[in-house]
Design a protein around this motif. Sequence first.
Motif, PDB file in Angstrom:
ATOM      1  N   LEU A 273     -13.680   0.664  -2.989  1.00  0.00           N
ATOM      2  CA  LEU A 273     -12.732   1.455  -3.763  1.00  0.00           C
ATOM      3  C   LEU A 273     -13.424   2.441  -4.695  1.00  0.00           C
ATOM      4  O   LEU A 273     -12.807   3.419  -5.134  1.00  0.00           O
ATOM      5  CB  LEU A 273     -11.827   0.518  -4.566  1.00  0.00           C
TER       6      LEU A 273
ATOM      7  N   HIS B 174     -14.964   1.516   3.581  1.00  0.00           N
ATOM      8  CA  HIS B 174     -15.082   0.061   3.599  1.00  0.00           C
ATOM      9  C   HIS B 174     -16.475  -0.343   4.059  1.00  0.00           C
ATOM     10  O   HIS B 174     -17.285   0.494   4.472  1.00  0.00           O
ATOM     11  CB  HIS B 174     -14.025  -0.551   4.529  1.00  0.00           C
TER      12      HIS B 174
ATOM     13  N   GLY C 287     -12.894  -3.206   1.062  1.00  0.00           N
ATOM     14  CA  GLY C 287     -12.667  -1.827   0.697  1.00  0.00           C
ATOM     15  C   GLY C 287     -13.642  -1.400  -0.390  1.00  0.00           C
ATOM     16  O   GLY C 287     -13.813  -2.110  -1.383  1.00  0.00           O
TER      17      GLY C 287
ATOM     18  N   ARG D  65      -4.381  -0.624  -3.027  1.00  0.00           N
ATOM     19  CA  ARG D  65      -5.430  -0.287  -2.070  1.00  0.00           C
ATOM     20  C   ARG D  65      -6.052  -1.559  -1.519  1.00  0.00           C
ATOM     21  O   ARG D  65      -6.186  -2.567  -2.237  1.00  0.00           O
ATOM     22  CB  ARG D  65      -6.510   0.573  -2.735  1.00  0.00           C
TER      23      ARG D  65
ATOM     24  N   VAL E  69      -5.259  -6.924  -1.956  1.00  0.00           N
ATOM     25  CA  VAL E  69      -4.920  -5.559  -2.386  1.00  0.00           C
ATOM     26  C   VAL E  69      -5.022  -5.490  -3.904  1.00  0.00           C
ATOM     27  O   VAL E  69      -4.749  -6.471  -4.603  1.00  0.00           O
ATOM     28  CB  VAL E  69      -3.516  -5.148  -1.903  1.00  0.00           C
TER      29      VAL E  69
ATOM     30  N   THR F 274       0.814  -1.217   0.000  1.00  0.00           N
ATOM     31  CA  THR F 274       0.000   0.000   0.000  1.00  0.00           C
ATOM     32  C   THR F 274       0.849   1.268   0.000  1.00  0.00           C
ATOM     33  O   THR F 274       0.598   2.194  -0.767  1.00  0.00           O
ATOM     34  CB  THR F 274      -0.960   0.007   1.195  1.00  0.00           C
TER      35      THR F 274
ATOM     36  N   ARG G  76     -16.294   5.151   7.125  1.00  0.00           N
ATOM     37  CA  ARG G  76     -14.864   5.376   7.322  1.00  0.00           C
ATOM     38  C   ARG G  76     -14.639   6.083   8.652  1.00  0.00           C
ATOM     39  O   ARG G  76     -15.400   6.979   9.021  1.00  0.00           O
ATOM     40  CB  ARG G  76     -14.294   6.231   6.193  1.00  0.00           C
TER      41      ARG G  76
ATOM     42  N   TYR H 271      -9.936   3.684   5.438  1.00  0.00           N
ATOM     43  CA  TYR H 271     -10.385   3.877   4.066  1.00  0.00           C
ATOM     44  C   TYR H 271     -11.867   3.514   4.028  1.00  0.00           C
ATOM     45  O   TYR H 271     -12.404   2.863   4.947  1.00  0.00           O
ATOM     46  CB  TYR H 271      -9.585   2.991   3.105  1.00  0.00           C
TER      47      TYR H 271
ATOM     48  N   ARG I 236      -4.549  -2.963  -7.614  1.00  0.00           N
ATOM     49  CA  ARG I 236      -4.091  -1.779  -8.340  1.00  0.00           C
ATOM     50  C   ARG I 236      -4.076  -2.098  -9.825  1.00  0.00           C
ATOM     51  O   ARG I 236      -3.569  -3.154 -10.232  1.00  0.00           O
ATOM     52  CB  ARG I 236      -2.697  -1.344  -7.888  1.00  0.00           C
TER      53      ARG I 236
END
Length: 353
Positions: A227, A158, A225, A28, A43, A22, A202, A156, A45
């Motif tokens: 996102l 979530h 998460g 993320r 995670v 991260t 959050r 974050y 990306r």
Amino acid sequence: MSSVCELAFPCTNLNDNLEFFTSKLGFRVAQISPADDPTMAVVQRSGCAIRLEQGKFNLESATAVTLRIRCEDEELALGVEEVAPNGLRVLRVPVNPPMVLPKPIQSLIVTRAAPVDDAVAGRAGMMYTDLIPGRMGGAFIASHIAIPDGGPVNDYVHFHKIRFQLIYVKAGWVKVVYEDQGNPFIMYPGDCVMQPPQIRHRVLESSPGLEVIEIGAPAVHDTFGALEMELPNGVGKEGRLWEQQKFHFHSKSKAVVGEDGVRDLGMKAASNGVFSLKVHTFQKKHEWTVSHSEELMFFYILEGSLSFAERDEGTWTNLKAGDSCVLPATDSFQIVAETGTEVLECQVFGHRE
């Protein structure tokens, strides 16, 4: 959720690897479990998903890496592991597996207050102390959560795949924001929120010495998460339901306390009858008898002291501030609360087969 492929890698220390992916690589967090002592995280990306599993495989094995294909097609989500010619392990799993709700195992559980130094570092750097050891066979989790230093929280947006979850502020203050609930707001001691299943939220900031009590079900659940969402996102439709439950914020400053010293936090109506939460304040010594047939009866001592004994046993157990207990549905108890005692009581209703 659409189908997605994850590469699953073993690791010896999940927190160190999360920090690497991260902070250094810009990934993320898309999923983490369990929140109080994480052993798995996904995670993401740029379309790449990596699943980190602490202690999952033999790190010296050439086949330690697994390709997990999360399938929407139920016929493909067999849970059967296959091995490619190059040795890569391939596992097909459901994209949205059903939540498992274990039937509660009833037993008397007493937990003593513990220093923050003995707590376990959980999600977003929060310090967790388990208040229901054994967790009644996985049915429930109750935690004392502390943020000793305060300041911005490394959280974050979530959500949780849960049956229910509540947060009660014991000490300090915390700034939070929730989906469809307008601007961020601050919770003070005695305030409480019920987080309905899958509501996005959050934790933004806290005072030094923040302490909250969190109760939820099931004990082990996934945190995802969100996102795609930024909060705040405005005010949503009044009365919106998340799996038949409403978001509910109880402010102690606006609460009405009954003549019996009971402050009902309004959780039974908001949760569609799943659970209730009350604070009992005893202005004088009080004795009563408890027997119940519910899934959970949990007491947390906020101030003062309380003693209880099984009616036929006669051996008394004393609880002080910071102690907690679960009284099983199988027995009847005599209870004595001393003058000035304040007790948080949570009941979860009905038995699930």
